[in-house]
Design a protein around this motif. Structure first.
Motif, mmCIF file in Angstrom:
data_model
loop_
_atom_site.group_PDB
_atom_site.id
_atom_site.type_symbol
_atom_site.label_atom_id
_atom_site.label_comp_id
_atom_site.label_asym_id
_atom_site.label_seq_id
_atom_site.Cartn_x
_atom_site.Cartn_y
_atom_site.Cartn_z
ATOM 1 N N GLY A 1 0.783 -1.222 0.000
ATOM 2 C CA GLY A 1 0.000 0.000 0.000
ATOM 3 C C GLY A 1 0.816 1.274 0.000
ATOM 4 O O GLY A 1 0.259 2.374 0.082
ATOM 5 N N LYS A 2 2.116 1.172 -0.105
ATOM 6 C CA LYS A 2 2.950 2.370 -0.134
ATOM 7 C C LYS A 2 2.748 3.165 -1.422
ATOM 8 O O LYS A 2 2.907 4.394 -1.442
ATOM 9 C CB LYS A 2 4.430 1.989 -0.005
ATOM 10 C CG LYS A 2 4.801 1.309 1.311
ATOM 11 C CD LYS A 2 6.229 0.771 1.236
ATOM 12 C CE LYS A 2 6.569 -0.078 2.471
ATOM 13 N NZ LYS A 2 7.878 -0.743 2.336
ATOM 14 N N VAL A 3 2.433 2.458 -2.491
ATOM 15 C CA VAL A 3 2.256 3.068 -3.803
ATOM 16 C C VAL A 3 0.980 2.505 -4.412
ATOM 17 O O VAL A 3 0.695 1.312 -4.285
ATOM 18 C CB VAL A 3 3.464 2.766 -4.725
ATOM 19 C CG1 VAL A 3 3.200 3.244 -6.149
ATOM 20 C CG2 VAL A 3 4.738 3.414 -4.181
ATOM 21 N N LYS A 4 0.207 3.342 -5.070
ATOM 22 C CA LYS A 4 -0.969 2.874 -5.782
ATOM 23 C C LYS A 4 -0.546 2.176 -7.070
ATOM 24 O O LYS A 4 0.362 2.639 -7.771
ATOM 25 C CB LYS A 4 -1.885 4.043 -6.107
ATOM 26 C CG LYS A 4 -2.509 4.713 -4.890
ATOM 27 C CD LYS A 4 -3.386 5.882 -5.332
ATOM 28 C CE LYS A 4 -3.997 6.592 -4.130
ATOM 29 N NZ LYS A 4 -4.824 7.762 -4.544
ATOM 30 N N ALA A 5 -1.209 1.094 -7.382
ATOM 31 C CA ALA A 5 -0.883 0.365 -8.606
ATOM 32 C C ALA A 5 -0.995 1.263 -9.829
ATOM 33 O O ALA A 5 -0.199 1.160 -10.774
ATOM 34 C CB ALA A 5 -1.788 -0.848 -8.747
ATOM 35 N N SER A 6 -1.934 2.166 -9.815
ATOM 36 C CA SER A 6 -2.150 3.052 -10.962
ATOM 37 C C SER A 6 -0.991 4.010 -11.191
ATOM 38 O O SER A 6 -0.878 4.607 -12.262
ATOM 39 C CB SER A 6 -3.442 3.854 -10.760
ATOM 40 O OG SER A 6 -3.366 4.634 -9.570
#
Length: 586
Positions: free
Chosen positions: A346-351
């Motif tokens: 969850g540190k970075v959004k997949a998008s």
């Protein structure tokens, strides 16, 4: 040219008396033993039997080839004139046993005196070194060589004796230098240093990229370069545009021919005429269309060949080369795991992550345990990534089996990004880096091997440079490299390695990949952790450029246009001019 394919056979293939005595296996043992010499490619040589078979193979092919050439000169040819007819190019250390074999033929079979035989032999060979790794420079034990080829060992001793006389005359009382330069190594066991024998016997010694040749002179063979400075030269490798562009990439080849004519196929420097077209929107569109067609062609091949469903709407990030720690497939893998870890945690959004398909291709030497474990880890990571819903549509990892030229002809034209990430000072040249650039892939790489020349030709704006250069690598090694310090100080790196160490990619078993993680954190001979931060930053630059398709395509076109230097035609002309001193056939 004449290509000879040698086959070993037993002089007595079948022993009827042994067969009649009931020992059927022993009856055909001689035939089986002989056939192994030309049957087994690169036998596993971590055992005494494997080492013996390798030496038998090397001698067998050398002896056949020398005999074939000499007999082909006819019965009336004076072998004193042999240097006028031929230069035998020693392609790495594997054929260097040819030096004492030619001496043996001249002395024992043709009646030459030693001095006359050496005068001929020392003008008939040139040596191309293909490595900077000390362990890759062959050293044959005196015991094995003496048992299999006693006459050749005797000749090598005599060559070394006369050579050391020259060293003694040049540097009187410098016993340390004599020990360093002796063809015969004394430690850890007595052995014949084949690279030294080739250097002593050869008229020229060349590396295969500008940096590699410099490091050969300055580090690997520096004593010899000091003795014979004019003996050392460089011939940068090249690849044939007939196979790796015209045959492998017909869409791009036809586009180039329509733009500048067909002359580029035999004069690759003419690709420079494409450079202005990088500014032409219509040409850029046609170039991008050819790249997309190649991705579809690759997808179709992998679907049938491997059951792989390769996305064609993502960046194709490719690392194909021999599996070796110095080439740092582990660094590429750490990048992939890092992206994966940031998304699933969850540190970075997949998008926010650029969609990428990562493709590895590699084979490992049979006895190279760590390389096999790295292959296992790449496949395990791929299995997790490819089945993780959180990264669906963003990350895919593929490792098709049995990477070969046939697959390369589909994969290289389709690639967007070429991974050339070896530790600076370790790669001799590379030729995959040239093939990718000529087919319109951008390179992310260190200043190593021919990467240096690629970057100089295409320009810094069209090459993603990262990592330490060779002097910094040497400096860090001299200070005492501590990979654990990089692990502890870089949270992203630590999270990446900790995820592997946790057993996440091995069904919860932390021991499966413990050897790989431990090797990186505690040893890391090729400094992947030291270059990790710089590599990640460079990959962010890759993402930024890829987000602008027009700018990316412009850079890809300029890579093609400016890499005509890397033709095998130019390499051959360099050999002709710098080493063989012969007019070209055409």
């Amino acid at each position: 040219n004449t290509l000879r394919l040698w086959s070993a056979q037993a002089t007595q293939a079948f022993d009827l008396s042994i067969f009649n005595a009931g020992d059927y296996a022993q009856a055909v043992r001689a035939q089986t033993f002989a056939e192994n010499i030309s049957k087994v490619l690169y036998p596993e040589d971590s055992t005494p039997q494997g080492k013996e078979l390798r030496l038998q193979q090397q001698y067998f092919f050398v002896a056949c080839s020398l005999r074939d050439f000499i007999d082909g000169q006819g019965p009336d040819f004076d072998l004193h004139d042999l240097p006028e007819r031929v230069i035998f190019q020693l392609n790495d250390t594997h054929p260097v046993i040819a030096v004492p074999e030619l001496m043996r033929i001249l002395i024992d079979e043709r009646g030459f005196e030693w001095e006359d035989a050496w005068a001929v032999t020392s003008k008939c060979f040139a040596y191309t070194c293909h490595t900077l790794l000390p362990e890759a420079l062959e050293v044959w034990s005196v015991d094995l060589l003496g048992r299999l080829l006693p006459r050749h060992l005797e000749i090598i001793y005599k060559i070394n004796e006369e050579f050391l006389d020259l060293v003694r005359e040049t540097w009187p009382d410098d016993y340390l230098r004599m020990g360093r330069m002796s063809i015969i190594a004394e430690y850890p066991e007595r052995g014949v240093r084949m690279a030294f024998l080739a250097t002593v016997a050869g008229i020229k010694v060349n590396g295969v990229a500008a940096l590699h040749s410099q490091l050969l002179r300055d580090k690997v063979l520096n004593d010899f370069a000091e003795l014979w400075p004019d003996k050392f030269t460089n011939v940068t490798n090249g690849v044939t545009p007939r196979r790796f562009m015209k045959l492998a990439n017909p869409d791009l080849s036809n586009l180039i021919t329509d733009a500048i004519g067909s002359g580029w196929v035999t004069d690759l420097e003419r690709l420079q005429e494409l450079a202005p077209l990088a500014e032409d929107p219509e040409f850029r569109a046609a170039f991008a269309k050819a790249k997309q067609a190649n991705k579809i062609r690759l997808r179709d091949r992998l679907r049938v060949r491997d059951g792989i469903e390769l996305p064609t709407d993502q960046m194709l990030d490719v690392m194909v080369k021999r599996l070796h720690e110095y080439k740092r497939q582990t660094l590429k893998l750490l990048h992939i795991v890092s992206l994966y870890e940031q998304i699933v945690s969850g540190k970075v959004k997949a998008s926010e992550v650029t969609p990428r398909s990562f493709v590895f291709g590699a084979k490992a030497a049979p006895g190279y345990r760590m390389a096999k474990q790295i292959i296992h880890l790449i496949n395990a990571v791929g299995a997790s990534v490819n089945n993780e819903p959180l990264v669906e549509g963003r990350l895919k990892v593929f490792f098709p089996a049995n990477y070969n030229v046939t697959l390369a002809e589909r994969l290289i034209p389709a690639a967007d990004l070429s991974e050339q990430i070896s530790l600076a000072g370790m790669e001799a040249s590379g030729t995959g880096n040239m093939k990718f650039a000529l087919n319109g892939a951008l390179t992310i790489g260190t200043d190593d091997g021919a990467n240096v020349e690629i970057r100089e030709l295409v320009g810094d704006d069209n090459f993603f440079l990262f990592g330490m250069d060779e002097p910094k690598v040497a400096e860090l090694g001299a200070r005492g490299y501590q990979p654990g310090e990089y692990y502890e100080s870089n949270p992203q790196l630590k999270a990446t390695l900790d995820l592997i160490a946790s057993g996440h990619f091995s069904g919860g078993d932390p021991m499966t990949f413990e050897p790989v993680v431990s090797n990186l954190v505690h040893h890391d001979r090729f400094m992947a952790l030291a270059d990790f931060g710089s590599y990640i930053e460079a990959q962010q630059r890759v993402d930024a450029l890829y987000s602008d398709p027009e700018a990316w395509t412009r850079s890809a076109i300029l890579n093609v246009a400016r890499c005509g230097f890397f033709s095998s035609d130019r390499s051959m002309k360099d050999y002709i001019k710098r080493i063989w001193n012969t007019p070209p056939a055409l």
